[in-house]
Design a protein around this motif. Structure first.
Motif, PDB file in Angstrom:
ATOM      1  N   THR A   5       0.851  -1.181   0.000  1.00 38.47           N
ATOM      2  CA  THR A   5       0.000   0.000   0.000  1.00 38.47           C
ATOM      3  C   THR A   5       0.885   1.227   0.000  1.00 38.47           C
ATOM      4  O   THR A   5       1.959   1.223   0.579  1.00 38.47           O
ATOM      5  N   ARG A  26     -10.074  -5.798   3.965  1.00 40.38           N
ATOM      6  CA  ARG A  26      -9.822  -4.710   4.907  1.00 40.38           C
ATOM      7  C   ARG A  26      -8.316  -4.656   5.129  1.00 40.38           C
ATOM      8  O   ARG A  26      -7.691  -5.680   5.396  1.00 40.38           O
ATOM      9  N   ARG A  44      -3.819   3.184  10.012  1.00 39.49           N
ATOM     10  CA  ARG A  44      -4.633   3.476   8.831  1.00 39.49           C
ATOM     11  C   ARG A  44      -5.492   2.269   8.504  1.00 39.49           C
ATOM     12  O   ARG A  44      -5.064   1.133   8.682  1.00 39.49           O
ATOM     13  N   GLN A  46      -8.454   0.681   5.603  1.00 39.67           N
ATOM     14  CA  GLN A  46      -9.088   0.816   4.295  1.00 39.67           C
ATOM     15  C   GLN A  46     -10.033  -0.361   4.071  1.00 39.67           C
ATOM     16  O   GLN A  46      -9.640  -1.515   4.240  1.00 39.67           O
ATOM     17  N   GLU A  50     -12.152   1.785  -0.844  1.00 48.75           N
ATOM     18  CA  GLU A  50     -12.522   3.097  -0.316  1.00 48.75           C
ATOM     19  C   GLU A  50     -11.273   3.874   0.083  1.00 48.75           C
ATOM     20  O   GLU A  50     -10.164   3.343   0.132  1.00 48.75           O
ATOM     21  N   GLU A  51     -11.474   5.130   0.408  1.00 52.55           N
ATOM     22  CA  GLU A  51     -10.380   6.001   0.830  1.00 52.55           C
ATOM     23  C   GLU A  51      -9.762   5.498   2.139  1.00 52.55           C
ATOM     24  O   GLU A  51     -10.471   5.021   3.025  1.00 52.55           O
ATOM     25  N   ILE A  52      -8.452   5.627   2.260  1.00 52.50           N
ATOM     26  CA  ILE A  52      -7.749   5.242   3.484  1.00 52.50           C
ATOM     27  C   ILE A  52      -8.088   6.251   4.572  1.00 52.50           C
ATOM     28  O   ILE A  52      -8.063   7.466   4.354  1.00 52.50           O
ATOM     29  N   LYS A  53      -8.415   5.729   5.774  1.00 54.04           N
ATOM     30  CA  LYS A  53      -8.741   6.586   6.912  1.00 54.04           C
ATOM     31  C   LYS A  53      -7.703   6.388   7.997  1.00 54.04           C
ATOM     32  O   LYS A  53      -7.265   5.266   8.255  1.00 54.04           O
TER      33      LYS A  53
END
Length: 98
Positions: A5, A26, A44, A46, A50-53
């Protein structure tokens, strides 16, 4: 399994868990923001594509990110996900997380 990633951190000590269940993925990543230092760090997360949070961040408490990541991975496994790591947490660190 190799999971790659993108990471803003320059440290190679980061580690990522990939959790999979019925086609869903996930990613849980502990990112160390300074080379060869345990803090500051981020956890982090994901879901699929979807967008990484950033779920948690620690600026000076070593072990904070690792313990929160391990708890999140445990929850994923409790929900039925199969989680593998590209660079597992060292046993000396992991044993202190519970």
């Amino acid at each position: 399994m190799t999971i790659s990633t993108p990471s803003l951190a320059g440290s190679t000590n980061n580690y990522t868990f990939a959790c999979q269940l019925e086609g869903s993925t996930r990613l849980v990543e502990v990112v160390y923001l300074l080379p060869d230092q345990k803090v500051p760090c981020e956890v982090r997360y994901q879901k699929d594509d979807e967008e990484i949070k950033v779920l948690w961040r620690a600026d000076n408490q070593e072990g904070f990110c690792e313990s929160h990541a391990q708890q999140l991975i445990k929850e994923q496994r409790d929900w039925g996900f199969d989680c593998d790591s590209d660079d597992p947490v060292p046993r000396s660190t992991a044993s202190n997380l519970y």
